[in-house]
Design a protein around this motif. Sequence first.
Motif, mmCIF file in Angstrom:
data_model
loop_
_atom_site.group_PDB
_atom_site.id
_atom_site.type_symbol
_atom_site.label_atom_id
_atom_site.label_comp_id
_atom_site.label_asym_id
_atom_site.label_seq_id
_atom_site.Cartn_x
_atom_site.Cartn_y
_atom_site.Cartn_z
ATOM 1 N N ASP A 225 0.819 -1.214 0.000
ATOM 2 C CA ASP A 225 0.000 0.000 0.000
ATOM 3 C C ASP A 225 0.853 1.264 0.000
ATOM 4 N N THR A 226 1.921 1.272 0.775
ATOM 5 C CA THR A 226 2.786 2.449 0.855
ATOM 6 C C THR A 226 3.312 2.841 -0.521
ATOM 7 N N ASP A 227 3.716 1.868 -1.298
ATOM 8 C CA ASP A 227 4.278 2.143 -2.625
ATOM 9 C C ASP A 227 3.262 1.996 -3.757
ATOM 10 N N LYS A 228 2.012 1.667 -3.409
ATOM 11 C CA LYS A 228 0.930 1.533 -4.408
ATOM 12 C C LYS A 228 1.366 0.650 -5.583
ATOM 13 N N LEU A 229 1.808 -0.557 -5.253
ATOM 14 C CA LEU A 229 2.363 -1.465 -6.259
ATOM 15 C C LEU A 229 1.378 -1.808 -7.373
ATOM 16 N N GLN B 88 6.510 -9.212 -5.765
ATOM 17 C CA GLN B 88 5.963 -10.327 -6.529
ATOM 18 C C GLN B 88 4.689 -9.889 -7.238
ATOM 19 N N TRP B 89 4.482 -10.471 -8.407
ATOM 20 C CA TRP B 89 3.326 -10.156 -9.222
ATOM 21 C C TRP B 89 2.940 -11.394 -10.009
ATOM 22 N N TRP B 90 1.781 -11.350 -10.628
ATOM 23 C CA TRP B 90 1.286 -12.483 -11.393
ATOM 24 C C TRP B 90 1.213 -12.107 -12.866
ATOM 25 N N THR B 91 1.548 -13.040 -13.718
ATOM 26 C CA THR B 91 1.471 -12.818 -15.162
ATOM 27 C C THR B 91 0.023 -12.985 -15.617
ATOM 28 N N SER B 92 -0.244 -12.654 -16.862
ATOM 29 C CA SER B 92 -1.592 -12.808 -17.412
ATOM 30 C C SER B 92 -2.009 -14.280 -17.465
ATOM 31 N N LYS B 93 -1.039 -15.178 -17.415
ATOM 32 C CA LYS B 93 -1.341 -16.620 -17.414
ATOM 33 C C LYS B 93 -1.450 -17.176 -16.002
ATOM 34 N N GLY B 94 -1.427 -16.305 -14.995
ATOM 35 C CA GLY B 94 -1.591 -16.743 -13.616
ATOM 36 C C GLY B 94 -0.339 -17.297 -12.965
ATOM 37 N N ALA C 48 0.417 -4.803 -14.754
ATOM 38 C CA ALA C 48 -0.845 -5.080 -15.439
ATOM 39 C C ALA C 48 -1.705 -5.970 -14.554
ATOM 40 N N GLY C 49 -2.987 -5.682 -14.519
ATOM 41 C CA GLY C 49 -3.892 -6.455 -13.686
ATOM 42 C C GLY C 49 -4.056 -5.878 -12.299
ATOM 43 N N GLY C 50 -3.272 -4.861 -11.960
ATOM 44 C CA GLY C 50 -3.377 -4.244 -10.639
ATOM 45 C C GLY C 50 -4.476 -3.200 -10.567
ATOM 46 N N MET C 51 -4.893 -2.676 -11.736
ATOM 47 C CA MET C 51 -5.969 -1.688 -11.799
ATOM 48 C C MET C 51 -6.988 -2.129 -12.838
ATOM 49 N N ASP C 52 -8.249 -1.774 -12.600
ATOM 50 C CA ASP C 52 -9.274 -2.090 -13.595
ATOM 51 C C ASP C 52 -9.348 -0.986 -14.647
ATOM 52 N N ASP C 53 -10.310 -1.071 -15.544
ATOM 53 C CA ASP C 53 -10.418 -0.117 -16.650
ATOM 54 C C ASP C 53 -10.694 1.312 -16.188
ATOM 55 N N THR C 54 -11.257 1.470 -14.995
ATOM 56 C CA THR C 54 -11.547 2.816 -14.485
ATOM 57 C C THR C 54 -10.374 3.410 -13.720
ATOM 58 N N GLY C 55 -9.316 2.626 -13.533
ATOM 59 C CA GLY C 55 -8.150 3.094 -12.784
ATOM 60 C C GLY C 55 -8.229 2.778 -11.304
ATOM 61 N N VAL D 231 -7.382 -3.128 -8.063
ATOM 62 C CA VAL D 231 -7.956 -4.467 -8.010
ATOM 63 C C VAL D 231 -7.354 -5.150 -6.793
ATOM 64 N N THR D 232 -8.189 -5.582 -5.876
ATOM 65 C CA THR D 232 -7.692 -6.278 -4.688
ATOM 66 C C THR D 232 -8.171 -7.718 -4.734
ATOM 67 N N ASN D 233 -7.256 -8.585 -4.994
ATOM 68 C CA ASN D 233 -7.537 -10.017 -4.977
ATOM 69 C C ASN D 233 -6.236 -10.758 -4.709
ATOM 70 N N ALA D 234 -6.329 -12.063 -4.759
ATOM 71 C CA ALA D 234 -5.157 -12.892 -4.422
ATOM 72 C C ALA D 234 -4.004 -12.700 -5.390
ATOM 73 N N THR D 235 -4.274 -12.171 -6.585
ATOM 74 C CA THR D 235 -3.206 -12.022 -7.563
ATOM 75 C C THR D 235 -2.737 -10.574 -7.715
ATOM 76 N N SER D 236 -3.069 -9.724 -6.760
ATOM 77 C CA SER D 236 -2.565 -8.352 -6.791
ATOM 78 C C SER D 236 -1.071 -8.367 -6.490
ATOM 79 N N PRO D 237 -0.301 -7.428 -7.049
ATOM 80 C CA PRO D 237 1.134 -7.380 -6.741
ATOM 81 C C PRO D 237 1.359 -7.099 -5.254
#
Length: 185
Positions: free
Chosen positions: A104-108, A162-168, A113-120, A123-129
Amino acid sequence: MRNKRVKNAFTILEVVLALVVLMFMAIMVTAVVPISLRTVRTSSDFTQATSLVQHKVNQLQDAGYTNLTGPGLGQNGLEIVDGTPGTPATNTLGNATATFEFTDTDKLWQYFAGGMDDTGARVTNATSPRGYLYIAPYAPSSYTNAAGATEYGLIRATVTVQWWTSKGQIQSFSATTLIPRVTVN
């Protein structure tokens, strides 16, 4: 005259062969483009992670040995990690071990990609950076002080993004630094 006209024209075999070559090249291009786009994204993600980790390492080196505590690194201190962790409250001997998060401090989520939705929005889920900081005493730097307690001249700090690729698939990048105890005489 008839021979001259035949020499200047293409035969049906030449036209078919040219079309086959052209189709083969088109198929090759369509096969290579997705691979190259994925490679560019992977390279971009690793570049982002490298930059974020180096930034955090620099912050830790600037913070110094005495600030490697929960309150010192947290929101009420230097704002290097999320929240205001209570432990370790002090680390005067350099013997504390702790794990902190700095997502949160660094707003990773803004950097991958995949960290924000189309509105900016985030995205908070298990695959967030995620970003983690692990501190521990550096054993080779230990010595016994005058009171008979073990002290450490260096604290080892490991920073991981750590982050997740588009293939999970999970990807990560880490770096470790040693923070020295500085004594002023």
